[in-house]
Scaffold this active site. Structure first.
Site, PDB file in Angstrom:
ATOM      1  CD1 TRP A 295      -0.147  -6.145  -3.010  1.00 40.80           C
ATOM      2  CD2 TRP A 295      -0.343  -6.911  -0.883  1.00 40.80           C
ATOM      3  NE1 TRP A 295       0.274  -7.374  -3.069  1.00 40.80           N
ATOM      4  CE2 TRP A 295       0.164  -7.769  -1.660  1.00 40.80           C
ATOM      5  CE3 TRP A 295      -0.610  -6.808   0.380  1.00 40.80           C
ATOM      6  CZ2 TRP A 295       0.422  -9.166  -1.018  1.00 40.80           C
ATOM      7  CZ3 TRP A 295      -0.292  -7.905   0.851  1.00 40.80           C
ATOM      8  CH2 TRP A 295       0.199  -9.098   0.334  1.00 40.80           C
TER       9      TRP A 295
ATOM     10  CD  GLU B 123       9.192 -11.605  -8.452  1.00 43.60           C
ATOM     11  OE1 GLU B 123       8.874 -10.990  -7.659  1.00 43.60           O
ATOM     12  OE2 GLU B 123      10.580 -11.131  -8.803  1.00 43.60           O
TER      13      GLU B 123
ATOM     14  CG  ASN C 203       1.442   0.830   4.208  1.00 44.90           C
ATOM     15  OD1 ASN C 203       1.358  -0.343   4.012  1.00 44.90           O
ATOM     16  ND2 ASN C 203       2.740   1.384   3.901  1.00 44.90           N
ATOM     17  N   GLY C 204      -0.575  -0.840   6.551  1.00 49.62           N
ATOM     18  CA  GLY C 204      -0.340  -1.733   7.605  1.00 49.62           C
ATOM     19  C   GLY C 204      -1.115  -2.597   7.835  1.00 49.62           C
TER      20      GLY C 204
ATOM     21  CB  CYS D 260      -0.977  -0.135   1.129  1.00 47.89           C
ATOM     22  SG  CYS D 260      -2.039  -1.267   1.319  1.00 47.89           S
TER      23      CYS D 260
ATOM     24  CD  GLU E  82      16.472 -13.500  -8.268  1.00 51.97           C
ATOM     25  OE1 GLU E  82      16.045 -13.907  -7.061  1.00 51.97           O
ATOM     26  OE2 GLU E  82      16.157 -12.172  -8.652  1.00 51.97           O
TER      27      GLU E  82
ATOM     28  NE  ARG F 103       4.581   1.626  -0.187  1.00 52.04           N
ATOM     29  CZ  ARG F 103       5.532   1.404   0.400  1.00 52.04           C
ATOM     30  NH1 ARG F 103       6.895   1.451   0.213  1.00 52.04           N
ATOM     31  NH2 ARG F 103       5.417   1.045   1.827  1.00 52.04           N
TER      32      ARG F 103
ATOM     33  CE  LYS G  13      11.475  -2.871  -6.061  1.00 48.24           C
ATOM     34  NZ  LYS G  13      11.841  -4.019  -6.645  1.00 48.24           N
TER      35      LYS G  13
ATOM     36  CG  HIS H 212      18.297 -37.671  -4.572  1.00 51.52           C
ATOM     37  ND1 HIS H 212      18.835 -39.069  -4.353  1.00 51.52           N
ATOM     38  CD2 HIS H 212      19.352 -36.893  -5.010  1.00 51.52           C
ATOM     39  CE1 HIS H 212      19.883 -39.102  -4.200  1.00 51.52           C
ATOM     40  NE2 HIS H 212      20.561 -37.844  -4.523  1.00 51.52           N
TER      41      HIS H 212
ATOM     42  CE  LYS I 278      13.054 -11.569 -10.230  1.00 48.57           C
ATOM     43  NZ  LYS I 278      13.800 -10.740  -9.190  1.00 48.57           N
TER      44      LYS I 278
HETATM   45  O1  M6R Z   1      12.944  -5.054  -0.104  1.00 48.71           O
HETATM   46  P1  M6R Z   1      13.377  -6.820   0.340  1.00 48.71           P
HETATM   47  O2  M6R Z   1      14.480  -6.934  -0.538  1.00 48.71           O
HETATM   48  O3  M6R Z   1      13.438  -7.018   1.481  1.00 48.71           O
HETATM   49  O4  M6R Z   1      12.442  -7.721  -0.574  1.00 48.71           O
HETATM   50  C1  M6R Z   1      12.383  -9.071  -0.202  1.00 48.71           C
HETATM   51  C2  M6R Z   1      11.693  -9.830  -1.188  1.00 48.71           C
HETATM   52  O5  M6R Z   1      10.312  -9.188  -1.004  1.00 48.71           O
HETATM   53  C3  M6R Z   1      11.794  -9.439  -2.757  1.00 48.71           C
HETATM   54  O6  M6R Z   1      13.047  -9.795  -3.065  1.00 48.71           O
HETATM   55  C4  M6R Z   1      10.506  -9.996  -3.631  1.00 48.71           C
HETATM   56  O7  M6R Z   1      11.040 -11.514  -3.620  1.00 48.71           O
HETATM   57  C5  M6R Z   1      10.740  -9.378  -5.153  1.00 48.71           C
HETATM   58  N1  M6R Z   1       9.554  -9.505  -5.735  1.00 48.71           N
HETATM   59  C6  M6R Z   1      11.674 -10.270  -5.952  1.00 48.71           C
HETATM   60  O8  M6R Z   1      11.822  -9.945  -7.364  1.00 48.71           O
END
Ligand code: M6R
Length: 608
Positions: A74, A488, A100-101, A2, A481, A27, A603, A504, A485
Site C-alpha cells: 500500500w 469507500e 511494512n511501516g 502492506c 457510517e 492490507r 484494512k 444551516h 460505507k
Molecule cells: O482497525 P480500526 O478499527 O482502528 O480501523 C479504523 C479505520 O481505519 C476503519 O474503520 C476504516 O474507516 C474502515 N475502512 C471503515 O470501513
C-alpha cells in the site's frame, strides 16, 4: 498497511508465500513481490497491480525454493511501480528485504548512503534498509540487521534474507505488527494471523523492539540489544474457513451475513438472565469503574462511529459525560485528562497507529485505558490497561461491517456493566435492556432477509454522483457510517449530516439528482426528523428512509423504506446500519467496484 510474509522449512516456499499474501491482500494491493532462495541465490519478482499479476509472473518461470519472503504493498513513499514494489535489495542484490511501516528519517539516511557510494533504484523510504545492512554487514546477518534498525526512526516490521546466509530469515519489529507461525521444522512469518491459519494455529507475537533469527530448525528471539527473550505460544481460536469466502461473491457480503452469529458470539456469556452483565475479560474492578467521572472514547473511521453510538448509551445508562474524539486529533490536542477519566479506545485491527498513539498519550496523563478490539494479541492488547474483545472472527473486507456491530454490542455490555457498578440503573432496567440485546441477532437476521428489496433500490440509485445521509440523536452516527460505507466502496460522494443542521447550509445541495437517506427509526426526535424529510422532499430530493416496523406513516412521505424491527432508541442503532451496509454493497456492485479492495484503502492503518 502492506503485508509481509516469510517462510523457511522443507516445503515449496513460493506457493506458501503466495497463499499467505492472498490472505493479506486486504492490507495493501497496489503491487506485490517475492524473493526466493534457491541454493545460495536469491530470485526476485515484482509486479504492479493485485496478486494475479504476481501469480502470472511466477507461472512463467520462477524458482520454487524452501525459503523466501513476500510483500503486498500500500504505497506511502513512491508511486505503485515495479521499481517501488518490494522486496528491495542492496547495491549488489545479495540482500533482499520486505518492510511494512514508514522510515521517517529516510531522507537523511539516503543522502548519507548516496554520498558513500550506494546506488538507489526506487523512490521508497524502505530501500535505505538493505543499503544500511549492506554497509554494516561483517559476516553476521543478524548483527548487521540489529545495527541497521538502530539507525531507523519510524515504524517497521521487516524480513531480511541474504545469499551468504541461505537458511536464515532475520525479522524485526517496531510499531508494525509481526507474528511467527510455528510448524514442525518450519516457520511462517506474517503481518497478520489469517496468513498462517491454514498451516498452524500456534503463533508467537513478535513484540515491539523485538527481532529474531529464524531457520527451519529454530527461532531465536531477542530485543534490539541482543538480549534473549522467552516467547509464549499463543493458540489462535479462529477457524481457517473463517478467512475464506465460503461460497459468497465477496468477503464483504459474507461478513455482512455473518453478523447475527458474530454478535451472538460477542455477547456470549455476558448477559446473565437474572443477575445482569458479566465481563470476565475486563481487568478493572466494579469499584474502579464506579470511580470514574468521565469517559473519553478514541477511534478512527467506522470505529469512531461505534464510539459515537456508545456515547449515547453510556450517557443515558451510566449518566456520566462522554467525549468522543478522532484519534489523530486527540493525540496532538494536549487533552485534558487525569486519573478520573476512563479512556475507551476502539480499533478492530488493534493496530491503528493514531489510536495507539492516543492511548499512549492518555496513559501518560494518568487515565486508565480499556481497548476494544477484534484481534487477539494485537498491539492494543499490550498497550491498554485492559481489553474487551469483539468475537467477530477475521474481517477481510476492507470496509468494516461485522466488527462494527460487534463493537457496538460489546460497548453496550460495558455501558450496562458500568451502570450497574455506579447504581445508575436498577437491576430490572438492566435486565430489560439485556432482554432486547438478546434479540439483536434474530432481528439482524430478519433485516438481512430483505436484501432483495435493498438490491432493487440500490440499482435505481447506482448512477448518482452524490448522496446525503441524515440522522438525529443515535441516528446521526448511523447516518455517518452509512455515508462512509458508500463512499469507500462505491466512490460516490456521500455526506453524513445531522438532520437538524441541514437547513444551516447543506440544504443548498439538494435537488432531484441528490438522493437523501434518512435514519428515522423510533426515537424521541422522530417527529423532528420527519420534519427535515419534508424539507428535502419539498426541494425535489428522492428519499430513502430506514424506519421501524409498524411505522406506516413514513411510507406516505418518502419514496422507499427499509424497515427494521422496532426496538428502543439506542438498540435501534445496531439495526439501522444493516440496510445501509447492504445499500452501499449493492450500489458498489452495480457500479462494478471491487468492494473487498477499494482503491487507496488498507484494512489496517499502521501509519500516521
Ligand atoms: O482497525 P480500526 O478499527 O482502528 O480501523 C479504523 C479505520 O481505519 C476503519 O474503520 C476504516 O474507516 C474502515 N475502512 C471503515 O470501513
Amino acid at each position: 498497511m502492506c503485508g509481509i510474509v516469510g517462510y523457511v522449512g522443507e516445503k515449496d516456499s513460493t506457493n506458501i508465500l503466495v497463499g499467505g499474501l492472498k490472505k493479506l491482500e486486504y492490507r495493501g494491493y497496489d503491487s506485490a513481490g517475492l524473493a526466493i532462495m534457491t541454493g545460495s541465490k536469491i530470485s526476485l519478482t515484482r509486479e504492479v497491480g493485485n496478486l494475479s499479476h504476481l501469480e502470472g509472473a511466477i507461472a512463467k518461470d520462477f524458482p520454487h525454493g524452501k525459503l523466501g519472503i513476500g510483500h503486498t504493498r500500500w504505497a506511502t513513499h513512491g508511486r505503485p511501480t515495479k521499481e517501488n514494489a518490494h522486496p528491495h535489495t542492496d547495491c549488489k542484490g545479495r540482500i533482499s528485504m520486505v518492510h511494512n511501516g514508514i522510515i521517517e528519517n529516510f531522507i537523511d539516511l539516503k543522502e548519507g548512503l548516496i554520498e558513500r557510494g550506494h546506488v538507489f533504484k526506487s523512490e521508497t523510504d524502505t530501500e535505505v534498509i538493505p543499503h544500511l545492512i549492506e554497509e554494516l554487514y561483517d559476516g553476521d546477518l543478524y548483527e548487521a540487521v540489529r545495527l541497521a534498525i538502530k539507525k531507523l526512526e519510524g515504524s517497521f516490521a521487516i524480513a531480511v534474507i541474504c545469499e551468504d546466509h541461505p537458511g536464515e530469515i532475520i525479522i524485526a519489529r517496531k510499531d508494525s505488527p509481526l507474528i511467527v507461525g510455528l510448524g514442525s521444522g518450519e516457520y511462517f512469518i506474517a503481518s497478520d494471523i489469517p496468513a498462517v491459519l491454514s498451516h498452524t494455529k500456534d503463533i508467537y507475537i513478535i513484540g515491539d523492539h523485538e527481532m529474531a533469527k529464524v531457520t527451519k530448525g529454530a527461532i531465536t528471539v531477542t530485543d534490539f540489544e541482543a538480549s534473549p527473550i522467552e516467547k509464549e505460544i499463543m493458540k489462535v481460536a479462529w477457524d481457517e474457513k473463517a478467512a475464506e469466502r465460503g461460497g459468497f461473491e465477496d468477503f464483504m457480503l459474507k461478513e455482512i451475513f455473518e453478523q447475527p452469529g458474530a454478535i451472538k458470539e460477542t455477547l456470549r456469556g455476558k448477559l446473565k438472565a437474572s443477575s445482569g452483565i458479566s465481563l470476565d475479560d475486563l481487568d478493572l474492578s466494579k469499584k474502579e469503574l464506579a470511580g470514574f467521572n468521565k469517559v473519553v472514547i478514541l477511534a478512527c473511521g467506522t470505529s469512531y462511529h461505534a464510539g459515537l453510538i456508545a456515547k449515547k448509551a453510556i450517557e443515558k445508562w451510566v449518566k456520566i459525560p462522554v467525549e468522543v474524539d478522532i484519534s489523530s486529533e486527540f493525540r496532538y490536542s494536549d487533552p485534558f485528562l487525569d486519573n478520573g477519566a476512563l479512556v475507551i479506545a476502539i480499533t478492530q485491527s488493534g493496530e491503528t497507529a493514531d489510536t495507539l498513539a492516543g492511548i499512549r498519550e492518555a496513559r501518560r496523563k494518568g487515565a486508565k485505558v480499556i481497548g476494544v478490539t477484534n484481534v487477539l494479541g494485537s498491539t492494543i492488547t499490550r498497550e491498554a490497561d485492559s481489553s474487551l474483545y469483539t468475537h467477530a472472527g477475521p474481517e477481510i473486507g476492507v470496509a468494516a461491517t461485522k466488527t462494527f456491530v460487534c463493537q457496538i454490542a460489546v460497548l453496550f455490555a460495558l455501558a450496562l456493566y458500568m451502570a450497574e457498578a455506579r447504581g445508575a440503573l436498577s437491576l430490572d432496567e438492566i435486565l430489560s435492556i439485556q432482554a432486547e440485546m438478546e434479540k439483536i441477532p434474530v432481528w439482524v437476521e430478519e433485516i438481512l432477509g430483505d436484501k432483495g428489496h435493498v438490491e432493487e433500490v440500490a440499482k435505481k440509485f447506482a448512477s448518482c454522483d452524490d448522496f446525503l445521509f441524515l440522522g438525529r440523536g443515535v441516528g446521526l452516527p448511523v447516518a455517518l457510517e452509512g455515508a462512509l460505507k458508500l463512499k469507500e466502496i462505491s466512490y460516490i460522494h456521500a455526506e453524513g449530516y445531522a438532520a437538524g443542521e441541514m437547513k444551516h447550509g447543506p440544504i443548498a445541495l439538494i435537488d432531484e439528482g441528490v438522493p437523501v437517506v434518512v435514519v428515522a427509526t423510533v426515537s424521541e426526535v422522530y417527529e423532528k426528523t420527519l420534519g427535515n424529510v419534508q424539507e428535502v422532499k419539498a426541494r425535489g430530493a428522492e428519499v430513502i428512509a430506514i424506519a421501524s416496523k409498524g411505522n406506516d406513516e413514513v411510507k406516505k412521505v418518502v419514496d422507499h423504506v427499509f424497515y427494521v424491527p422496532e426496538a428502543s432508541e439506542i438498540i435501534s442503532a445496531i439495526l439501522g446500519v444493516i440496510p445501509l451496509q447492504l445499500l452501499s454493497y449493492y450500489i458498489a456492485k452495480a457500479r462494478g467496484c471491487n468492494v473487498d479492495q477499494p482503491r487507496n484503502l488498507a484494512k489496517s492503518v499502521t501509519v500516521e
